[in-house]
Design an enzyme around this catalytic site. Structure first.
Site, PDB file in Angstrom:
ATOM      1  CG  HIS A  89     -23.937   9.094   5.006  1.00  0.00           C
ATOM      2  ND1 HIS A  89     -24.690   8.818   6.129  1.00  0.00           N
ATOM      3  CD2 HIS A  89     -24.798   9.606   4.101  1.00  0.00           C
ATOM      4  CE1 HIS A  89     -25.960   9.151   5.903  1.00  0.00           C
ATOM      5  NE2 HIS A  89     -26.051   9.618   4.686  1.00  0.00           N
ATOM      6  CG  ASP A 145     -30.238   9.575   5.079  1.00  0.00           C
ATOM      7  OD1 ASP A 145     -29.106   9.417   4.586  1.00  0.00           O
ATOM      8  OD2 ASP A 145     -30.622  10.649   5.575  1.00  0.00           O
ATOM      9  CD  GLU A 205     -24.510  12.838   4.963  1.00  0.00           C
ATOM     10  OE1 GLU A 205     -24.963  13.439   3.974  1.00  0.00           O
ATOM     11  OE2 GLU A 205     -25.241  12.497   5.932  1.00  0.00           O
ATOM     12  CD  GLU A 206     -27.687  11.968   8.121  1.00  0.00           C
ATOM     13  OE1 GLU A 206     -27.955  13.158   7.950  1.00  0.00           O
ATOM     14  OE2 GLU A 206     -28.225  11.049   7.473  1.00  0.00           O
ATOM     15  CG  ASP A 220     -26.589  10.198   1.077  1.00  0.00           C
ATOM     16  OD1 ASP A 220     -27.292   9.434   1.759  1.00  0.00           O
ATOM     17  OD2 ASP A 220     -26.271  11.337   1.445  1.00  0.00           O
ATOM     18  CG  HIS A 247     -32.912  13.197   8.367  1.00  0.00           C
ATOM     19  ND1 HIS A 247     -32.362  14.441   8.252  1.00  0.00           N
ATOM     20  CD2 HIS A 247     -32.062  12.349   7.741  1.00  0.00           C
ATOM     21  CE1 HIS A 247     -31.223  14.356   7.583  1.00  0.00           C
ATOM     22  NE2 HIS A 247     -31.017  13.088   7.257  1.00  0.00           N
TER      23      HIS A 247
END
Length: 520
Positions: free
Chosen positions: A300, A312, A346-347, A377, A473
């Site tokens: 992603h 990420d 994706e998130e 990922d 994140h």
């Protein structure tokens, strides 16, 4: 190579020396070409020199960690121009354009670059909600509740609202039938979370019954407030979305409101937005290769709204990009068609990969052509563990072929004498839509917010009792958060697996039979 000096023998006269020299000059050197190298044989002296020619390097050696990091630098520059983010409404489009431009500059005859457009719902909490009550206990006292302690928004929990002096209606039963919601019209529905009915259905039936809002409170065993998405999991354009506020409550607050259902009055303000946005997947499908044995390798490309997403999943996306570029420059010949995929959204629930698989599944012929998927990922967590998704944790019917994929990924770790660890293949990333459609899958990763154990520290180094990615994140997921060592190791494992299956002439047989070795 050191030089060797040959002195004149004292037993030879000057004339003898001249005769020997003349004899040596008459001797001819023989040249042999072996695989691009020149072998020079000096017949009289019995010496053999191997002179390295212009033999082409193996394609594997062309994959450079610094080149991958260079792509990461470009993605980070994009994030800095878009609110330190590459989410759907920030720098994602620019990230996708960068990937396309890189592919188009060298792809040539290797692959067809395309995009796949789809719609996604974007929910945002603009400000924390506010909740207060009167009518609890003696004196009709006013109580202000604390956001993120007593209550919070569920993600996708409706639009902004300003509800005053609201009555509460306790929903009987599981909340999964309309009849459970009788009497809820114009009131705030109050439901205890239960395993018999998912949160989406509780909220949906409440709204269908005319509730002004929904409050779902924890069962007694849960201490943290829930933050699930109140949305159809595999949402697609045309599916409904909740418009009324949906709050997550602690068990104590939920029980208090339930016990005072007749007298309590609530004031609720939410500050949310919900829009439908268009976004894309970026695809690069090899021009050559058998379509009946199509392999999808994906990562992603989007980040969360709150950070630039270098680990990420800039790490997986740029590793996949450089692998594709290396193969394109090498004019790598494939036996099976390979689709390189950079997923969007994706998130917010794997919506890009879900859309791709959904479109494939509409045509059974195309679905049967899809042989396998490999997912990348997070490949550069700073306190990393080299994880391989365990095929034995795939759905029962896919355990065999998915295990073949994980064994293939492990080969590179074994070659480099690097330890690794298995991790479960459960939810969380873009392999899931493939598994749900019966497509064997696998992947590698380096870990997110989970903490490294002491056993893992001994095996892999780093810090025990610390997150594998302390910036997971978050806004600090910058270039400084990237482990180049992990990036190199994991990208090489990815490269090895992709090239092996791309050239295999017995892919289906290999996937189906545990005793068959991959051949090319």
């Amino acid at each position: 190579m050191s030089a060797v000096s040959h002195e004149t023998s004292p037993l030879l006269s000057t004339r003898d020396e001249q005769n020997v020299a003349e004899s040596n000059r008459k001797r001819r050197r023989s040249l042999l070409w072996i695989g691009g190298s020149v072998v020079v044989i000096l017949v009289g002296l019995g010496l053999v020199f191997l002179v390295k020619g212009s033999e082409k390097k193996p394609v594997f050696e062309e994959l450079k960690t610094e080149a991958i990091f260079g792509h990461l630098e470009e993605l980070y520059a994009i994030a800095l121009k878009h609110n330190n983010s590459r989410s759907i409404t920030n720098g994602y489009r620019a990230s996708a354009e960068y990937v396309q431009s890189q592919l188009q500059s060298v792809a040539g005859d290797f692959c067809d670059v395309s995009t796949q457009e789809f719609k996604v719902p974007i929910w945002s909490e603009l400000k924390e909600p506010e909740l207060s009550s009167t009518g609890i206990g003696q004196g009709n006292s006013f109580v202000q509740y604390q956001a993120m302690v007593d209550f919070r928004n569920f993600r996708y929990g409706g639009l902004g609202a300003n509800l005053k002096d609201q009555q509460v209606h306790v929903v009987e039963g599981t909340g999964c039938q309309l009849k459970n919601h009788r009497g809820v019209k114009g009131k705030l529905a109050l439901v205890q979370a239960n395993t018999a009915c998912d949160l989406w259905n509780i909220a949906y039936y409440s709204e269908m019954s005319g509730a002004s809002g929904v409050m779902i409170y924890n069962d007694p065993t849960r201490k943290e407030l829930m933050s699930n998405r109140i949305r159809i999991v595999a949402w697609e354009e045309g599916d409904p979305l909740i418009s009324i506020p949906v709050l997550s409550l602690s068990n104590s607050l939920g029980m208090t409101l339930s016990h005072n259902e007749e007298t309590v009055r609530l004031n609720l303000k939410t500050y949310n937005s919900l829009t439908i946005e268009s976004t894309i997947n970026v695809l690069c499908a090899t021009k050559d290769g058998d379509e009946k044995d199509t392999i999808v390798v994906g990562a992603h490309l989007d980040s969360v709204p709150g950070g630039p997403g270098m680990v990420d999943n800039g790490s997986g996306a740029t590793s996949l990009l450089e692998i594709a570029l290396v193969l394109a420059r090498d004019n790598f010949k494939v036996q099976n068609k390979v689709v390189f995929a950079w997923w969007g959204a994706e998130e917010i629930g794997l919506l890009g990969s879900r859309h791709y698989v959904r479109q494939i599944a509409k045509d059974q012929h195309k679905k049967k052509q899809l042989a396998m998927n490999i997912n990348f990922d997070m490949l550069a967590s700073p306190n990393y563990v080299p994880y391989v998704h365990d095929g034995k944790t795939a759905p029962k019917e896919l355990v065999g072929p998915s295990s073949k994929i994980d064994h293939l990924l492990i080969e590179q770790f074994d070659k480099e004498n690097e330890p690794y660890k298995y991790t479960r293949m459960t939810a969380g990333s873009d392999f899931l839509p493939f598994l749900l459609e019966g497509i064997p899958s696998g992947g590698v990763l380096t870990g997110a917010g989970q903490r490294k154990s002491e056993e893992e520290r001994i095996l892999f180094g780093g810090f025990a009792n610390a997150p594998l990615d302390p910036c997971y994140h978050q806004s600090c997921d910058t270039l400084d958060n990237v482990s180049k060592k992990a990036l190199g190791l994991m990208s090489r494992a990815a490269f090895h697996a992709i090239t092996k299956v791309a050239r295999a002439d017995n892919l289906r047989e290999w996937l189906a039979n545990k005793d068959v070795q991959l051949s090319s």
